[in-house]
Each structure stands twice: as structure tokens, then as C-alpha cells.
Scaffold this motif. Sequence first.
Motif, mmCIF file in Angstrom:
data_model
loop_
_atom_site.group_PDB
_atom_site.id
_atom_site.type_symbol
_atom_site.label_atom_id
_atom_site.label_comp_id
_atom_site.label_asym_id
_atom_site.label_seq_id
_atom_site.Cartn_x
_atom_site.Cartn_y
_atom_site.Cartn_z
ATOM 1 N N UNK A 151 -34.572 44.747 12.402
ATOM 2 C CA UNK A 151 -35.661 45.611 11.925
ATOM 3 C C UNK A 151 -35.170 46.892 11.256
ATOM 4 N N UNK A 152 -33.854 47.074 11.182
ATOM 5 C CA UNK A 152 -33.310 48.302 10.604
ATOM 6 C C UNK A 152 -33.188 48.188 9.091
ATOM 7 N N UNK A 153 -33.742 49.155 8.402
ATOM 8 C CA UNK A 153 -33.616 49.250 6.943
ATOM 9 C C UNK A 153 -33.024 50.619 6.621
ATOM 10 N N UNK A 154 -31.722 50.655 6.418
ATOM 11 C CA UNK A 154 -31.012 51.900 6.209
ATOM 12 C C UNK A 154 -30.080 51.715 5.001
ATOM 13 N N UNK A 155 -30.602 51.874 3.790
ATOM 14 C CA UNK A 155 -29.815 51.581 2.585
ATOM 15 C C UNK A 155 -28.481 52.320 2.514
ATOM 16 N N UNK A 156 -28.430 53.551 3.003
ATOM 17 C CA UNK A 156 -27.196 54.317 2.920
ATOM 18 C C UNK A 156 -26.136 53.901 3.908
ATOM 19 N N UNK A 157 -26.526 53.175 4.944
ATOM 20 C CA UNK A 157 -25.573 52.713 5.960
ATOM 21 C C UNK A 157 -26.101 51.436 6.590
ATOM 22 N N UNK A 158 -26.153 50.346 5.826
ATOM 23 C CA UNK A 158 -26.761 49.114 6.342
ATOM 24 C C UNK A 158 -25.958 48.513 7.489
ATOM 25 N N UNK A 159 -26.644 47.750 8.320
ATOM 26 C CA UNK A 159 -25.980 47.005 9.385
ATOM 27 C C UNK A 159 -25.123 45.920 8.747
ATOM 28 N N UNK A 171 -22.129 63.947 4.113
ATOM 29 C CA UNK A 171 -23.548 64.053 3.777
ATOM 30 C C UNK A 171 -24.282 62.733 3.984
ATOM 31 N N UNK A 172 -23.619 61.600 3.660
ATOM 32 C CA UNK A 172 -24.304 60.313 3.822
ATOM 33 C C UNK A 172 -24.525 59.973 5.296
ATOM 34 N N UNK A 173 -23.583 60.369 6.152
ATOM 35 C CA UNK A 173 -23.749 60.133 7.579
ATOM 36 C C UNK A 173 -24.897 60.970 8.133
ATOM 37 N N UNK A 174 -24.946 62.230 7.741
ATOM 38 C CA UNK A 174 -26.008 63.108 8.231
ATOM 39 C C UNK A 174 -27.376 62.651 7.732
ATOM 40 N N UNK A 175 -27.449 62.167 6.501
ATOM 41 C CA UNK A 175 -28.718 61.685 5.959
ATOM 42 C C UNK A 175 -29.180 60.427 6.702
ATOM 43 N N UNK A 176 -28.248 59.502 6.940
ATOM 44 C CA UNK A 176 -28.606 58.283 7.671
ATOM 45 C C UNK A 176 -29.036 58.615 9.098
ATOM 46 N N UNK A 177 -28.360 59.569 9.730
ATOM 47 C CA UNK A 177 -28.703 59.976 11.091
ATOM 48 C C UNK A 177 -30.083 60.616 11.130
ATOM 49 N N UNK A 204 -20.328 52.372 4.232
ATOM 50 C CA UNK A 204 -20.633 52.881 5.558
ATOM 51 C C UNK A 204 -21.689 51.983 6.184
ATOM 52 N N UNK A 205 -21.487 51.600 7.463
ATOM 53 C CA UNK A 205 -22.422 50.719 8.149
ATOM 54 C C UNK A 205 -22.834 51.328 9.490
ATOM 55 N N UNK A 206 -24.069 51.109 9.868
ATOM 56 C CA UNK A 206 -24.557 51.530 11.178
ATOM 57 C C UNK A 206 -24.071 50.558 12.246
ATOM 58 N N UNK A 207 -23.551 51.094 13.357
ATOM 59 C CA UNK A 207 -23.184 50.272 14.504
ATOM 60 C C UNK A 207 -24.296 50.262 15.544
ATOM 61 N N UNK A 208 -24.700 51.468 15.999
ATOM 62 C CA UNK A 208 -25.712 51.520 17.049
ATOM 63 C C UNK A 208 -26.200 52.939 17.266
ATOM 64 N N UNK A 209 -27.314 53.024 17.959
ATOM 65 C CA UNK A 209 -27.814 54.289 18.497
ATOM 66 C C UNK A 209 -27.620 54.244 20.007
ATOM 67 N N UNK A 210 -27.004 55.275 20.563
ATOM 68 C CA UNK A 210 -26.929 55.446 22.010
ATOM 69 C C UNK A 210 -27.946 56.514 22.394
ATOM 70 N N UNK A 211 -29.048 56.153 23.035
ATOM 71 C CA UNK A 211 -30.085 57.147 23.357
ATOM 72 C C UNK A 211 -29.716 57.987 24.584
ATOM 73 N N UNK A 212 -28.539 58.576 24.511
ATOM 74 C CA UNK A 212 -27.981 59.390 25.592
ATOM 75 C C UNK A 212 -26.806 60.174 25.020
ATOM 76 N N UNK A 213 -26.282 61.087 25.808
ATOM 77 C CA UNK A 213 -25.074 61.805 25.405
ATOM 78 C C UNK A 213 -23.878 60.864 25.418
ATOM 79 N N UNK A 214 -22.980 61.031 24.466
ATOM 80 C CA UNK A 214 -21.785 60.194 24.401
ATOM 81 C C UNK A 214 -20.697 60.755 25.300
#
Length: 344
Positions: free
Chosen positions: A120-128, A250-256, A280-290
Amino acid sequence: MRVWFNRTFSSVYAAIGLIREADLEGRFHLIYSNANPHALAGRVAHEFFIEPTGLDNEQYIDWCLAFCREHQVEIFIAGRLSTELASAHARFEAQGTRVLSAATQEQLELIHDKARFYATTNLPGAPVAEFRVFENIAQFDAHYAELRARYPKLCVKPSRSVYGLGFAILDEERSSAALLLAGAEYHIGYQDMRRGLAELGEFRTMLLMAYLDGHEYSVDCVGDNGRLVTAVSRKKPMTPGRGQLIDMRADILEATSQLTRIHGLNGAFNVQFREGDGKLHLLEINPRMSGGIGMACVAGPNLPYIALKGFADGFDTVTVPPVRDGIRVAELSAPAELHSVDLL
């Protein structure tokens, strides 16, 4: 203001220490609980309590409610059962406790299920990276033939996992024994993998993916219900032991920022990216502190404090320092004696 962290990942040790370091006015009284009486975060919290064991989810949530009443908790930062607790905000608010969750229960369930999250992820700047889902050997073989025709190396990982558990790069040349003796971490022999899958028959949902061989980026963030308040991007070295580089691409911050908005992310969380195929590709979101939250904070913003202060008083009351881009950071450790104390 009484703030409670229940049992959670080890990064809570650094988080509590960082909050206390920044809280010069002593506004926050930090409470931590864990089933382990020697949990390290208990050394830096103002108060530490032992959690019960053997409770099912509903029993544990009831215990959390009772704990908040008994200890007059005003803010509860959910760790254990954070997804289930995200749907119980009203029950806590009815007795005077606000729960800080990284997202709604629906979004957290999506984020934790990588198969659904990727689909379900659509992130053109950092696709899966291109992936396929498999649950038996026939699916694995069909997807392997398809993806291997386009990518030189493939990898597998479970749809649900933490800490990278279950991730492995598939090696067509060496057996798992040869890889083990060579000290090749996170690798498994392709033929060994096939034999094992055939023996299992049906198994939990797994992902077959194009392997990304570039640099990994870990982005520690603070969000305000879908708005990215601040973020620190760490570039990990290809060779361990060289520290990590603060790299505010900048691309990482925009995707984030886009992911924060899409999923309504809140409080402290982490996003991971990796380079591959020149992209650049997205790996995952960790909904917590790393685990690397402390290294990120060396670069300027005290992320756990910003997340807590903003949630408690509004983000207009928080000063967010600029990020020191380009510095190199590392995590140092020091030995200490654990004292046995009566915590009951």
C-alpha cells in the motif's frame, strides 16, 4: 508531571537519560516498569516498578489502567502492547491519563505487517524494493525465478519481525554450513533454504525481495499527529566500527515527511531507508525510538525530550535546535555493577 514508560525496547535507557538531562526545571517525574528487576532503565528513572508476568493482553491493559490510577500517571508512553493500547486512549483519559502512541491502532497494524505495508506504500522518491509474498515452496520457486531474472541477488524476511530477525541474503554458491564457517552474517544457502521450506509445507508469510547493497540510513524523528517536527538522518558505514555520519539528505527528509503525514505519526519514531540500483528505497517504519536514538541526539535535537515536552505542553513551547549536518557519531559503552535491591 508524572510520566510512565512501561516495558519496552532497550532504547528507553537512553531516552530517560536524555529527558532528564534536558529537563532543567524538573518538570517531569519519570517512572519505568519492567518484569526484569535488573532492567537498566530502572537505574536512570526517578521510580522503578516490577511488572507482573503471565497476563494476557486484556489483563495487561487492565493492569496498566490500575497502575496509572495508583501512581497518578499523567502521561503514559506505551511500549509493550503499544498497538493494542493505541485503541484504549479513551479508557485512560477517563481517569486522567493521556497515552502517547506513535499512530492509531489501524496504522500501527499496517506498519507492523510489511506485506500489507509495502503493497500500500506509494513513495515515488524512495519506493519499496520489488518484492513478492510467499507462504509455500511453490510460491517461493515461482517468485524466485521471476525476480532472479532481473536482480543479481535476492533476500528474504518475515512479514512480521523486529531487529531484522529472519532476514537473510540468499547465496546460490555456498551452503549454510560454509557461510557459517566463513562468518557471513545474515546469509543462507539458497538450496538449503529451498529444502527447509519444502519440509515445512505451509509457513508464516514471508517476503522475497531484491537485495539492496548500498548504504543504509536510519532516521530518528519526532512527529505531531502527522506533521514532522524534526528528524536526524544517520548514514551507516558499509564496514562496522567507523561510526555513523549525520547526513541530512533532502530526499530522505522529504520521504520521511510524507510518511509522517500519510500514517499520522506521532511522538518519537524511526524510518529506515537503503540505497540500491542507484536509488533510495524505503525499508520500514519503526513506530518507536530506535536503538541509535542517543547517537542522533548528539547532532543537536534532544528527540525524546522534544517528543515528551511537545505532547505535554504543545510544540509551540519547544525550541528545536538545528541539526549539525556532516558530523560523525558513535555509541560508547561503559561497564557497571548491578546492585540487587528490594523493588517489590
